[in-house]
Design an enzyme around this catalytic site. Structure first.
Site, PDB file in Angstrom:
ATOM      1  N   ARG A 255       2.952  -1.501  -5.842  1.00  0.00           N
ATOM      2  CA  ARG A 255       3.179  -0.231  -6.538  1.00  0.00           C
ATOM      3  C   ARG A 255       4.525   0.406  -6.221  1.00  0.00           C
ATOM      4  O   ARG A 255       5.194   0.938  -7.111  1.00  0.00           O
ATOM      5  CB  ARG A 255       2.057   0.725  -6.116  1.00  0.00           C
TER       6      ARG A 255
ATOM      7  N   ARG B 183      -6.208   3.386 -15.303  1.00  0.00           N
ATOM      8  CA  ARG B 183      -6.235   4.144 -14.045  1.00  0.00           C
ATOM      9  C   ARG B 183      -6.871   5.546 -14.162  1.00  0.00           C
ATOM     10  O   ARG B 183      -7.706   5.911 -13.339  1.00  0.00           O
ATOM     11  CB  ARG B 183      -4.825   4.264 -13.452  1.00  0.00           C
TER      12      ARG B 183
ATOM     13  N   TYR C 225      -0.218  -1.562 -11.997  1.00  0.00           N
ATOM     14  CA  TYR C 225      -1.625  -1.508 -12.378  1.00  0.00           C
ATOM     15  C   TYR C 225      -1.799  -0.853 -13.754  1.00  0.00           C
ATOM     16  O   TYR C 225      -2.752  -0.126 -13.999  1.00  0.00           O
ATOM     17  CB  TYR C 225      -2.445  -0.788 -11.287  1.00  0.00           C
TER      18      TYR C 225
ATOM     19  N   CYS D 118     -14.038   4.740 -27.714  1.00  0.00           N
ATOM     20  CA  CYS D 118     -15.304   5.479 -27.809  1.00  0.00           C
ATOM     21  C   CYS D 118     -15.993   5.576 -26.457  1.00  0.00           C
ATOM     22  O   CYS D 118     -17.037   4.954 -26.217  1.00  0.00           O
ATOM     23  CB  CYS D 118     -16.207   4.804 -28.827  1.00  0.00           C
ATOM     24  N   GLU D 119     -15.376   6.285 -25.560  1.00  0.00           N
ATOM     25  CA  GLU D 119     -15.927   6.563 -24.220  1.00  0.00           C
ATOM     26  C   GLU D 119     -15.426   7.951 -23.842  1.00  0.00           C
ATOM     27  O   GLU D 119     -14.240   8.245 -24.017  1.00  0.00           O
ATOM     28  CB  GLU D 119     -15.351   5.594 -23.172  1.00  0.00           C
TER      29      GLU D 119
ATOM     30  N   PRO E 220       4.534  -5.247  -0.753  1.00  0.00           N
ATOM     31  CA  PRO E 220       4.520  -4.061  -1.610  1.00  0.00           C
ATOM     32  C   PRO E 220       4.319  -4.423  -3.082  1.00  0.00           C
ATOM     33  O   PRO E 220       4.845  -5.423  -3.562  1.00  0.00           O
ATOM     34  CB  PRO E 220       5.917  -3.460  -1.409  1.00  0.00           C
TER      35      PRO E 220
ATOM     36  N   GLY F 237       0.753  -1.245   0.000  1.00  0.00           N
ATOM     37  CA  GLY F 237       0.000   0.000   0.000  1.00  0.00           C
ATOM     38  C   GLY F 237       0.780   1.290   0.000  1.00  0.00           C
ATOM     39  O   GLY F 237       0.184   2.366  -0.122  1.00  0.00           O
TER      40      GLY F 237
ATOM     41  N   TYR G  34     -10.144   5.767 -11.865  1.00  0.00           N
ATOM     42  CA  TYR G  34      -9.993   6.459 -10.569  1.00  0.00           C
ATOM     43  C   TYR G  34      -9.737   7.960 -10.727  1.00  0.00           C
ATOM     44  O   TYR G  34      -9.354   8.602  -9.761  1.00  0.00           O
ATOM     45  CB  TYR G  34      -8.795   5.915  -9.784  1.00  0.00           C
TER      46      TYR G  34
HETATM   47  N1  LLP Z   1      -1.612  -6.951  -0.629  1.00  0.00           N
HETATM   48  C1  LLP Z   1      -2.936  -7.030  -0.863  1.00  0.00           C
HETATM   49  C2  LLP Z   1      -3.728  -8.012  -0.111  1.00  0.00           C
HETATM   50  C3  LLP Z   1      -3.539  -6.182  -1.805  1.00  0.00           C
HETATM   51  O1  LLP Z   1      -4.849  -6.260  -2.017  1.00  0.00           O
HETATM   52  C4  LLP Z   1      -2.739  -5.257  -2.523  1.00  0.00           C
HETATM   53  C5  LLP Z   1      -3.345  -4.371  -3.516  1.00  0.00           C
HETATM   54  C6  LLP Z   1      -1.354  -5.228  -2.262  1.00  0.00           C
HETATM   55  C7  LLP Z   1      -0.827  -6.084  -1.301  1.00  0.00           C
HETATM   56  C8  LLP Z   1      -0.419  -4.302  -2.978  1.00  0.00           C
HETATM   57  O2  LLP Z   1      -0.725  -2.970  -2.761  1.00  0.00           O
HETATM   58  P1  LLP Z   1       0.253  -1.821  -3.330  1.00  0.00           P
HETATM   59  O3  LLP Z   1       1.557  -1.912  -2.576  1.00  0.00           O
HETATM   60  O4  LLP Z   1       0.454  -2.069  -4.779  1.00  0.00           O
HETATM   61  O5  LLP Z   1      -0.502  -0.573  -3.081  1.00  0.00           O
HETATM   62  N2  LLP Z   1      -5.681  -0.884  -9.155  1.00  0.00           N
HETATM   63  C9  LLP Z   1      -5.449   0.076  -8.103  1.00  0.00           C
HETATM   64  C10 LLP Z   1      -4.740  -0.524  -6.933  1.00  0.00           C
HETATM   65  C11 LLP Z   1      -5.448  -1.726  -6.344  1.00  0.00           C
HETATM   66  C12 LLP Z   1      -4.695  -2.337  -5.187  1.00  0.00           C
HETATM   67  C13 LLP Z   1      -5.271  -3.646  -4.816  1.00  0.00           C
HETATM   68  N3  LLP Z   1      -4.599  -4.319  -3.762  1.00  0.00           N
HETATM   69  C14 LLP Z   1      -4.675   1.258  -8.699  1.00  0.00           C
HETATM   70  O6  LLP Z   1      -4.398   1.259  -9.897  1.00  0.00           O
HETATM   71  O7  LLP Z   1      -4.390   2.232  -7.998  1.00  0.00           O
END
Ligand code: LLP
Length: 412
Positions: free
Chosen positions: A277, A309, A367, A339-340, A275, A240, A313
């Site tokens: 992202r 994205r 992502y 076409c959106e 991690p 996250g 979002y």
């Molecule tokens: N662990 C779990 C259980 C998760 O659900 C996620 C992401 C992560 C780890 C990794 O999170 P990160 O470090 O990447 O923030 N599509 C969205 C993001 C969705 C995240 C879903 N879960 C975007 O493009 O911002």
């Protein structure tokens, strides 16, 4: 920190002129920097001072097998959320004892696959899932390692669609009483072994205090779980951590880990992080060519099917011209051909560009490709990996045959 920078007025990825990649493989095209990925993994690994720990890269953020194999060789484990992701990491030789399987809806077959491969843990997200795993484990005469994912009741900020750690969110278990009830059940079970406690509070998190609170909550709950008699192997604080999309100041993995280590100083369990992202995000860009200029629009050849994205979002990505400009005096809305009306890459973006110029949509490694689709019967873009002076395609651009290969024409 990444390895995309201008040299002699041209945008480079490491030692490769990005125009060369656009010429050779066409656009739209994802480009990843191996050195950037490596740097991010190293930062995470080196940031831990005292504790035994495990970094499980979140496969959902970027799942090309070439990248997974590289991350595997760097010694990371993996966080997977589907049978497909599990098969990907096994395919690249991941150590099953470094694989965590998260997700609210694990199917019978997915659980079986995890059990057959003796993965480190299923992070369970409901009581019903515990019973299903237990039933499968019992039918196969196995003892299966699981961790309970709970909701620490932390609102991590950020977009509503990517918050996950509040009571009432669909992920994890919201009530501490339910967690303890499940832990009691596992303690009595012949086929289940509780190895950890887990949470994941959201994504693109910029406020480290959310993690401090999470660490305090996980520690408190783990103490109560251990009172039942369980001996835990790890506490998993999920992923996250946010990254800079538009020159914003974001916390570093070192700062994150330092807070977690402070809060969990006196616990015996390993710390696990997941991690995604913050490892893959700014290791990738999406190259796109300006097709047309109309009014205040730059119409480019990348669209929401390539990078969802911004449409999903209203996420902001910086966009650079591969040719560095002395000064910028134009403002555009950059749109794709789908076409959106939501197919907008960037709104009111300051950039100088002409038809035929190639642009780099930045911070598209996480992502990006993984959320691409074939909407409007557009083929998915190529993916290219840069390593120093060399570059290689790691996924070819799809073809028309790829688009229709699973379709059956009943009229033939
Ligand atoms: N662990 C779990 C259980 C998760 O659900 C996620 C992401 C992560 C780890 C990794 O999170 P990160 O470090 O990447 O923030 N599509 C969205 C993001 C969705 C995240 C879903 N879960 C975007 O493009 O911002």
């Amino acid at each position: 920190m990444d390895y995309f920078a201008y040299k002699n007025n041209k945008l480079y990825c490491e030692d490769v002129d990005l125009q060369d990649i656009a010429m050779q493989y066409g656009t739209p095209c994802y480009v990843y920097s191996k050195k950037t990925l490596e740097r991010h993994v190293d930062v995470y690994k080196k940031a831990f001072k005292s504790k035994d720990n495990l970094i499980c890269f979140s496969v959902k953020s970027l799942s090309n097998i070439s990248i997974l194999e590289f991350i595997n060789k760097k010694g990371c484990g993996f966080d997977v959320v589907s049978g497909g992701e599990l098969k990907r990491v096994l395919h690249v030789g991941a150590d099953p004892k470094k694989i965590i399987f998260s997700g609210v809806g694990k199917s019978y077959d997915e659980i079986l696959l995890g059990i057959q491969n003796n993965i480190l843990s299923f992070n369970i997200e409901s009581e019903a899932e515990v019973y299903r795993i237990e039933e499968i484990a019992s039918s196969k005469n196995k003892v299966v390692d699981i961790a309970i994912r709970f909701n620490p009741e932390v609102d991590s900020g950020g977009h509503e669609y990517i918050k996950t750690g509040r009571k009432g969110d669909k992920f994890g278990i919201s009530s501490d009483d339910s967690v303890l009830k499940i832990a009691n059940h596992i303690y009595q079970s012949k086929n289940l072994n509780l190895v950890g406690l887990a949470c994941h509070i959201g994504s693109q998190i910029l406020d480290l205090e959310s993690y401090r609170l999470t660490a305090q909550n996980i520690k408190k709950l783990s103490i109560n779980i251990k009172k039942i008699g369980h001996d835990l192997d790890f506490l998993d604080l999920g992923g996250g951590l946010g990254i800079p999309y538009e020159n914003d100041k974001t916390p570093s993995p070192e700062e994150l880990i330092s807070i977690i280590e402070q809060e969990l100083e006196d616990i015996d369990e390993r710390i696990v992080l997941e991690p995604g992202r913050s490892i893959s995000g700014n290791a990738g860009i999406l190259l796109t060519t300006v097709e047309y200029i109309k009014e205040n629009f730059l119409i480019v050849d990348a669209a929401m099917n390539d990078l969802l994205r911004p449409a999903l979002y209203k996420a902001k990505h910086d966009v650079w011209n591969l040719k560095e400009m002395e000064s910028i005096d134009q403002v555009w809305t950059i749109v794709g051909p789908v076409c959106e009306s939501s197919d907008v890459i960037a709104r009111e973006h300051s950039i100088n560009a002409n038809e035929g110029d190639v642009l780099a949509i930045k911070t598209a490694g996480a992502y990006g490709f993984v959320m691409s689709s074939n909407y409007n019967s557009r083929v998915r873009p190529a993916e290219v990996m840069v390593d120093g002076k060399t570059f290689n395609v790691i996924r070819s651009r799809e073809s028309f045959n790829d688009l229709i290969k699973n379709e059956i024409n009943l009229n033939d």
